[in-house]
Design a protein around this motif. Structure first.
Motif, PDB file in Angstrom:
ATOM      1  N   GLY A   1       0.882  -1.303  -0.089  1.00 49.86           N
ATOM      2  CA  GLY A   1      -0.090   0.025   0.133  1.00 49.86           C
ATOM      3  C   GLY A   1       0.827   1.198   0.130  1.00 49.86           C
ATOM      4  O   GLY A   1       2.093   1.232   0.267  1.00 49.86           O
ATOM      5  N   SER A   2       0.097   2.434  -0.275  1.00 52.68           N
ATOM      6  CA  SER A   2       0.675   3.460  -0.475  1.00 52.68           C
ATOM      7  C   SER A   2      -0.083   4.582   0.552  1.00 52.68           C
ATOM      8  O   SER A   2      -1.230   4.759   0.343  1.00 52.68           O
ATOM      9  CB  SER A   2       0.835   4.271  -1.942  1.00 52.68           C
ATOM     10  N   LEU A   3       1.008   5.263   1.394  1.00 58.13           N
ATOM     11  CA  LEU A   3       0.333   6.340   2.110  1.00 58.13           C
ATOM     12  C   LEU A   3       0.914   7.619   1.987  1.00 58.13           C
ATOM     13  O   LEU A   3       2.203   7.802   1.961  1.00 58.13           O
ATOM     14  CB  LEU A   3       0.779   6.051   3.611  1.00 58.13           C
ATOM     15  N   ALA A   4      -0.048   8.620   1.763  1.00 59.60           N
ATOM     16  CA  ALA A   4       0.637  10.065   1.448  1.00 59.60           C
ATOM     17  C   ALA A   4       0.070  10.838   2.641  1.00 59.60           C
ATOM     18  O   ALA A   4      -1.090  11.229   2.947  1.00 59.60           O
ATOM     19  CB  ALA A   4      -0.034  10.898   0.157  1.00 59.60           C
ATOM     20  N   HIS A   5       0.848  10.919   3.508  1.00 61.03           N
ATOM     21  CA  HIS A   5       0.878  11.710   4.861  1.00 61.03           C
ATOM     22  C   HIS A   5       0.632  12.996   4.536  1.00 61.03           C
ATOM     23  O   HIS A   5       1.460  13.606   3.790  1.00 61.03           O
ATOM     24  CB  HIS A   5       1.746  11.382   5.924  1.00 61.03           C
TER      25      HIS A   5
END
Length: 526
Positions: free
Chosen positions: A191-195
């Motif tokens: 998965g990819s998280l853009a904080h």
């Protein structure tokens, strides 16, 4: 006679439903023998059929269509024990098909039902105001659906038995976005998280935690990084995982670099013994992992660019080469060309795939409030002077002296020990030193000689020789030991964690020592 004995139709008794038995046809009211049910409405051949209302002894009721004695068709049902109300289709007494269920605890459901349970497509608002639109099975969210949570988060993806599981996208109210695999309501899988702090992580997750997350900041290079006095240098930084691998899955952290100077220097590497801090600039020395304390020291970046490496090397001295691959103006070169050194409050860089670089760093002259005390006999002096250990302070000029420029120079004597005296000359450093004063102008061969300046208003002007190696004649960082520090200043902290500060031991080599500065990545390659 026979005719007289026949009765007329009007004289025959009317047929009525026997008492205690349900009506046959038409409209009627009937109370069942168990006294729990009471029905009033239409009948057909002794069965409730058509429109009617069935009341229950506990206060529940159904009102709507009946068919052959069963609750079938459109109607409304109220359950007294739960307070819920359903309006819609019924089959054999159960909600079946499309309808609207209103819950006493709050919220409602509109969509398809089967045997009284949510099943198929529907729209649900729960008691907390959270909204879900999508597929249901066995009264639970199951399949593809979208949900708006009470905190403002939005999820669009797969569900299994009321849990987010499979692939989905979560848009958080704070601006963060995650897209990838889920398991049991947690990030799990790729998965990819853009904080919302600007940090991005693209990689493997387990139970909501990034597997390849950075745990520390590492400044590349040898254990002690040596740079030439007056030359710019570059620091390369990595974010590393707990086991030492590069955290290349992570980008966007904000790193801030700062510098400190060793509070008490060693005569082997510096002409300065220690720094006396003015009362207005007092600070507590900070302990470093290298076994000594340091106080803050400014970093500079040149505002002028374009010097070729050779020209920058010449400005730093022929025998003080630039580090390989670095370019930029030195403070001394800028002063000669009319340039200035820009000293920002802090220098920051964002990490890209676990790496960051701080190019063209310069250590400027000592700032105001830092008064260096020199070793009288340093490694850079010729033999024959006083024994090592005698100190000579560098004084700061007064405001009146600073305003007078070079004409404001005046002589001052200080005692260095015993009966001998040495002169101290206060020297204004053209805005770079802001009044840093030279204290070691007399050599042992000119013992007792005093350097003087012409009286105010005279045409003459006294200047120090250009080849004088004393620190006052060099508007760069003093030779000695420094500490570079890199902090994680990501705001807010990524996933609530701030990385610990990284330190690098830096040694500035004096001009004329003939020592070669080191490549910052030499230690990594070795």
């Amino acid at each position: 006679m026979a005719a007289s004995n026949e009765s007329s139709p009007a004289s025959l008794p009317q047929q009525r439903d026997p008492p205690g038995r349900p009506p046959r046809n038409g409209y009627g009211v009937y109370v069942y023998p168990n006294s729990f049910f009471r029905y009033e409405g239409e009948w057909k051949e002794g069965k409730i059929h058509g429109h009617g209302k069935l009341l229950f002894n506990d206060g529940s009721y159904y009102e709507g269509e009946f068919a052959d004695g069963e609750i079938t068709g459109l109607g409304c049902r109220y359950w007294a024990w739960s307070g819920n109300t359903y309006s819609g289709h019924f089959i054999l007494g159960e909600p079946q098909g499309h309808g609207v269920m209103k819950y006493k605890a709050g919220g409602h459901y509109e969509g398809e039902l089967s045997h009284g349970l949510r099943a198929g497509r529907g729209f649900l608002v729960d008691g907390e105001g959270q909204e879900y639109e999508g597929s249901f099975h066995d009264n639970r969210r199951h399949g593809r659906g979208q949900m708006l949570f009470k905190n403002g988060d939005k999820y669009d993806g797969d569900w299994v038995q009321d849990r987010r599981q499979g692939h989905g996208v979560l848009h958080c109210a704070d601006g963060s976005t995650y897209e990838g695999q889920w398991h049991s309501d947690a990030f799990s899988g790729l998965g990819s998280l853009a904080h919302f702090s600007g940090v991005t992580y693209c990689g493997l997750w387990i139970n909501g935690h990034p597997v390849e997350q950075a745990t520390r900041i590492v400044i590349l290079g040898p254990e002690v990084l040596e740079v030439a006095q007056g030359a710019p240098f570059t620091l390369r930084v990595q974010l590393q995982q707990a086991h030492g691998d590069l955290a290349k899955s992570e980008s966007g952290r904000v790193l801030r670099i700062s510098a400190g100077i060793r509070y008490v220097q060693l005569p082997t590497y510096s002409e300065v013994s220690f720094f006396k801090v003015d009362e207005d600039h007092q600070e507590t020395p900070m302990q470093t992992p290298f076994g000594f304390q340091c106080i803050s020291y400014p970093l500079s970046t040149p505002t002028l660019r374009g010097l070729e490496p050779k020209a920058a090397q010449e400005s730093a001295g022929d025998d003080s080469p630039l580090m390989e691959g670095d370019q930029g103006d030195t403070p001394s070169g800028l002063a000669a060309r009319g340039g200035q050194c820009h000293c920002p409050e802090d220098l920051r860089q964002r990490v890209e795939q676990g790496c960051a670089e701080f190019p063209d760093l310069l250590l400027g002259p000592p700032p105001p409030g830092r008064q260096p005390f020199l070793f009288l006999h340093s490694p850079h002096e010729k033999a024959g002077s006083k024994p090592r250990g005698s100190l000579c302070p560098l004084e700061m000029p007064t405001a009146q002296e600073a305003a007078g420029g070079s004409r404001g120079l005046h002589k001052q004597r200080v005692f260095l020990g015993g009966d001998q005296e040495r002169p101290t000359v206060q020297l204004l450093k053209r805005g770079l030193f802001q009044g840093l004063v030279e204290a070691r102008k007399a050599k042992s061969s000119a013992k007792g000689r005093m350097l003087t300046t012409p009286p105010e208003g005279s045409a003459g002007r006294t200047s120090l020789p250009e080849d004088d190696p004393s620190p006052a004649n060099d508007p760069t960082a003093l030779a000695g030991e420094y500490v570079m520090m890199i902090d994680d200043v990501t705001t807010p902290p990524f996933l609530g964690r701030t990385l610990p500060t990284a330190f690098k031991h830096l040694r500035v080599l004096a001009k004329g020592t003939g020592q070669k500065p080191q490549d910052p990545e030499e230690g990594v390659r070795s």
